[in-house]
Design a protein around this motif. Structure first.
Motif, PDB file in Angstrom:
ATOM      1  N   ARG A 469       0.831  -1.204   0.000  1.00  0.00           N
ATOM      2  CA  ARG A 469       0.000   0.000   0.000  1.00  0.00           C
ATOM      3  C   ARG A 469       0.867   1.255   0.000  1.00  0.00           C
ATOM      4  O   ARG A 469       0.565   2.260  -0.673  1.00  0.00           O
ATOM      5  CB  ARG A 469      -0.931  -0.001   1.220  1.00  0.00           C
ATOM      6  CG  ARG A 469      -2.038  -1.037   1.150  1.00  0.00           C
ATOM      7  CD  ARG A 469      -3.093  -0.767   2.215  1.00  0.00           C
ATOM      8  NE  ARG A 469      -2.556  -0.828   3.561  1.00  0.00           N
ATOM      9  CZ  ARG A 469      -2.458  -1.911   4.297  1.00  0.00           C
ATOM     10  NH1 ARG A 469      -2.848  -3.081   3.784  1.00  0.00           N
ATOM     11  NH2 ARG A 469      -1.972  -1.856   5.523  1.00  0.00           N
ATOM     12  N   ARG A 470       1.989   1.205   0.747  1.00  0.00           N
ATOM     13  CA  ARG A 470       2.881   2.368   0.800  1.00  0.00           C
ATOM     14  C   ARG A 470       3.541   2.599  -0.552  1.00  0.00           C
ATOM     15  O   ARG A 470       3.675   3.747  -1.005  1.00  0.00           O
ATOM     16  CB  ARG A 470       3.949   2.128   1.897  1.00  0.00           C
ATOM     17  CG  ARG A 470       4.927   3.281   2.048  1.00  0.00           C
ATOM     18  CD  ARG A 470       5.776   3.070   3.293  1.00  0.00           C
ATOM     19  NE  ARG A 470       6.881   4.039   3.354  1.00  0.00           N
ATOM     20  CZ  ARG A 470       6.759   5.302   3.733  1.00  0.00           C
ATOM     21  NH1 ARG A 470       5.570   5.766   4.060  1.00  0.00           N
ATOM     22  NH2 ARG A 470       7.804   6.100   3.771  1.00  0.00           N
ATOM     23  N   GLN A 471       3.938   1.500  -1.232  1.00  0.00           N
ATOM     24  CA  GLN A 471       4.551   1.632  -2.544  1.00  0.00           C
ATOM     25  C   GLN A 471       3.549   2.177  -3.559  1.00  0.00           C
ATOM     26  O   GLN A 471       3.887   3.022  -4.391  1.00  0.00           O
ATOM     27  CB  GLN A 471       5.094   0.280  -3.007  1.00  0.00           C
ATOM     28  CG  GLN A 471       6.327  -0.178  -2.244  1.00  0.00           C
ATOM     29  CD  GLN A 471       6.784  -1.563  -2.661  1.00  0.00           C
ATOM     30  OE1 GLN A 471       6.002  -2.324  -3.251  1.00  0.00           O
ATOM     31  NE2 GLN A 471       8.041  -1.890  -2.365  1.00  0.00           N
ATOM     32  N   THR A 472       2.311   1.706  -3.499  1.00  0.00           N
ATOM     33  CA  THR A 472       1.271   2.178  -4.426  1.00  0.00           C
ATOM     34  C   THR A 472       1.017   3.663  -4.238  1.00  0.00           C
ATOM     35  O   THR A 472       0.875   4.436  -5.183  1.00  0.00           O
ATOM     36  CB  THR A 472      -0.024   1.383  -4.206  1.00  0.00           C
ATOM     37  OG1 THR A 472       0.241  -0.003  -4.383  1.00  0.00           O
ATOM     38  CG2 THR A 472      -1.110   1.827  -5.185  1.00  0.00           C
ATOM     39  N   ALA A 473       0.950   4.075  -2.944  1.00  0.00           N
ATOM     40  CA  ALA A 473       0.708   5.497  -2.652  1.00  0.00           C
ATOM     41  C   ALA A 473       1.877   6.350  -3.141  1.00  0.00           C
ATOM     42  O   ALA A 473       1.690   7.463  -3.645  1.00  0.00           O
ATOM     43  CB  ALA A 473       0.505   5.678  -1.160  1.00  0.00           C
ATOM     44  N   GLY A 474       3.122   5.806  -3.003  1.00  0.00           N
ATOM     45  CA  GLY A 474       4.285   6.571  -3.455  1.00  0.00           C
ATOM     46  C   GLY A 474       4.330   6.731  -4.954  1.00  0.00           C
ATOM     47  O   GLY A 474       4.696   7.804  -5.475  1.00  0.00           O
ATOM     48  N   ASN A 475       3.934   5.690  -5.700  1.00  0.00           N
ATOM     49  CA  ASN A 475       3.940   5.750  -7.156  1.00  0.00           C
ATOM     50  C   ASN A 475       2.865   6.712  -7.671  1.00  0.00           C
ATOM     51  O   ASN A 475       3.025   7.356  -8.699  1.00  0.00           O
ATOM     52  CB  ASN A 475       3.711   4.370  -7.763  1.00  0.00           C
ATOM     53  CG  ASN A 475       4.876   3.436  -7.463  1.00  0.00           C
ATOM     54  OD1 ASN A 475       5.993   3.897  -7.254  1.00  0.00           O
ATOM     55  ND2 ASN A 475       4.610   2.128  -7.447  1.00  0.00           N
ATOM     56  N   ALA A 476       1.741   6.774  -6.918  1.00  0.00           N
ATOM     57  CA  ALA A 476       0.658   7.678  -7.350  1.00  0.00           C
ATOM     58  C   ALA A 476       1.071   9.126  -7.161  1.00  0.00           C
ATOM     59  O   ALA A 476       0.677  10.004  -7.914  1.00  0.00           O
ATOM     60  CB  ALA A 476      -0.602   7.375  -6.557  1.00  0.00           C
TER      61      ALA A 476
END
Length: 476
Positions: A469-476
């Motif tokens: 979830r943290r990686q997804t939020a960072g990519n967004a």
């Protein structure tokens, strides 16, 4: 007004420790059952009498105070009899009776469950023809009822076969094998386990089981039997009521199977395997309860040997342990010798004496089988010879300490499955994920300098989801 006081004599505590403060295991089991199930059970006078026997003294006193009253009484009337010191035990007794649905909880009245009261009255006065206490079989000159000595020998042989198999299986010996039903019960109860798909071996719980008196051992197996009733599609009420009915039967008498339900007739084979009943043939229409069955709810010993028959050393203890780790066991009982063989290196054997030594290898072998140092020491204390009991402390301190040190050697390293989290992009990422894992209480080890930590198996799914979830939020 008279007051309810609670007194426990020192002798009573030594003879049967814990009985005044701890409920019987069956009472604890019944407290978890539904009200409908218990109401059905209380329709049997023999069940009510047996349960009454198993209650603690104060609980029995409360039941007897209310049993012959036709009307309910206010709670304040009963509590006025209780001394200040007895308030807590009194409330505990009321709570136990309420969970058993014998004395329903009420703020306005105290009255026994009508079904329980009616059945217990009938059991005491002897009224009714329900056959709740078993139906005696007609005299048969061709096949008379077995003698009590023969029943005792049969029960002892069946019971010791189970115990001897537990301590001997997996040790290279080939003891007589109990029935498949008994072996399944031993596995389900956790007393024996198959190691890597091999032969069954005794577990730590199984060795603790051997330290208990026969009465406690028997109920431990029977409670597991009760817990298996549902999966075997057996009526739990019929199973419990039959066991409690057996506890009210008379030793040395034959009873008929005609009035038994289908569930109870199916139980006969299992009870034969446990040594609770004896039948001439598997299809016989009569059975004879053994002492194991007739003492289920009494304080009498369930086996002739547990009463202290034989010489006094066997009844009081048979083990002498010296400071040099040498052990002398004054016994010729195969079961006792087999138990000692679990943690003692046996060297010499005479008709009534076994000589051995407690060694590092013998203790390590016991520890590998799941037996703990405290269990070994407890067994030695329980079965110490009367001569040993003059010593203070009873066992040599050097031997006790060494047994515990050998256990510490085994437990120096502890393995635990989990996942290693490493290769974090930055110190901030590492600390963020680590703090989340600590909140879940799943961190087993951490190394901040290398930005890595080790988490338990149970927490992996949550940690992985958090990182994704943290990686997804960072990519967004």
């Amino acid at each position: 007004m008279p007051s309810i006081t609670i007194k426990t004599t020192p002798d009573a505590k030594e003879t049967n420790p814990g009985t005044e403060d701890v409920s019987h295991s069956l009472i604890t089991f019944l407290q978890t059952q539904s009200q409908n199930m218990l109401t059905r059970l209380y329709q049997k006078p023999s069940a009510c009498l047996s349960i009454f026997r198993l209650l603690r003294p104060l609980e029995r006193q409360l039941v007897m105070n209310l049993l012959w009253l036709d009307l309910s009484i206010p709670p304040s009337t009963m509590s006025a009899w209780v001394t200040r010191e007895g308030k807590k035990p009194y409330q505990g007794a009321l709570a136990t009776l309420a969970r058993l649905h014998i004395l329903p909880t009420s703020t306005t009245k105290l009255a026994l469950n009508p079904t329980f009261k009616s059945s217990l009255r009938q059991a005491i006065t002897g009224g009714g023809t329900s056959g709740s206490f078993g139906v005696l079989a007609e005299n048969d000159d061709k096949h008379p009822a077995p003698e009590i000595d023969a029943l005792d020998a049969y029960a002892l042989e069946r019971w010791e076969t189970i115990l001897y198999y537990m301590v001997s299986s997996g040790t290279g010996q080939f003891p007589a094998k109990p029935s498949a039903g008994v072996l399944y019960l031993l596995q389900r109860s956790g007393l024996m386990a198959s190691v890597h798909g091999g032969a069954l071996q005794i577990t730590s719980a199984g060795f603790q089981f051997l330290l208990h008196p026969p009465h406690v051992q028997l109920w431990e197996l029977l409670l597991q039997y009760l817990q298996m009733a549902e999966e075997r599609q057996m009526d739990l009420v019929e199973v419990i009521s039959f066991l409690l009915m057996l506890s009210t039967t008379e030793l040395g008498k034959d009873y008929s199977t005609e009035n038994l339900s289908a569930t109870q007739k199916a139980m006969l084979e299992d009870l034969r395997d446990y040594g609770l009943i004896k039948q001439r043939t598997a299809t016989s229409r009569r059975f004879s309860p053994t002492r194991l069955a007739t003492t289920l709810t009494s304080s009498s010993p369930p086996l002739p040997t547990s009463a202290g028959s034989g010489d006094g050393s066997h009844a009081q203890g048979f083990i002498v342990l010296e400071t040099n780790y040498r052990l002398y066991a004054y016994t010729d009982n195969p079961l006792q010798i087999a138990v000692l063989n679990l943690f003692v290196t046996l060297k010499s054997r005479f008709p009534n004496l076994v000589i051995g030594a407690i060694t590092r290898d013998s203790v390590k072998k016991a520890l590998a089988n799941g037996i703990t140092a405290d269990q070994i020491i407890s067994y030695l204390i329980t079965h110490a010879h009367p001569q040993m009991r003059r010593n203070k402390p009873l066992l040599p301190v050097t031997v006790q300490d060494q047994i515990r040190l050998w256990e510490l050697e085994k437990n120096r390293m502890k393995s635990q499955e989990g996942y290693l989290y490493t290769a974090f992009a930055s110190q901030a990422d590492y600390e963020y994920v680590l703090n989340y894992a600590k909140q879940l209480d799943v961190v087993l080890w951490e190394n901040p300098s290398r930005r890595c930590f080790f988490g338990s198996l149970e927490g992996h799914a949550n940690i992985r989801g958090f990182i994704e979830r943290r990686q997804t939020a960072g990519n967004a």
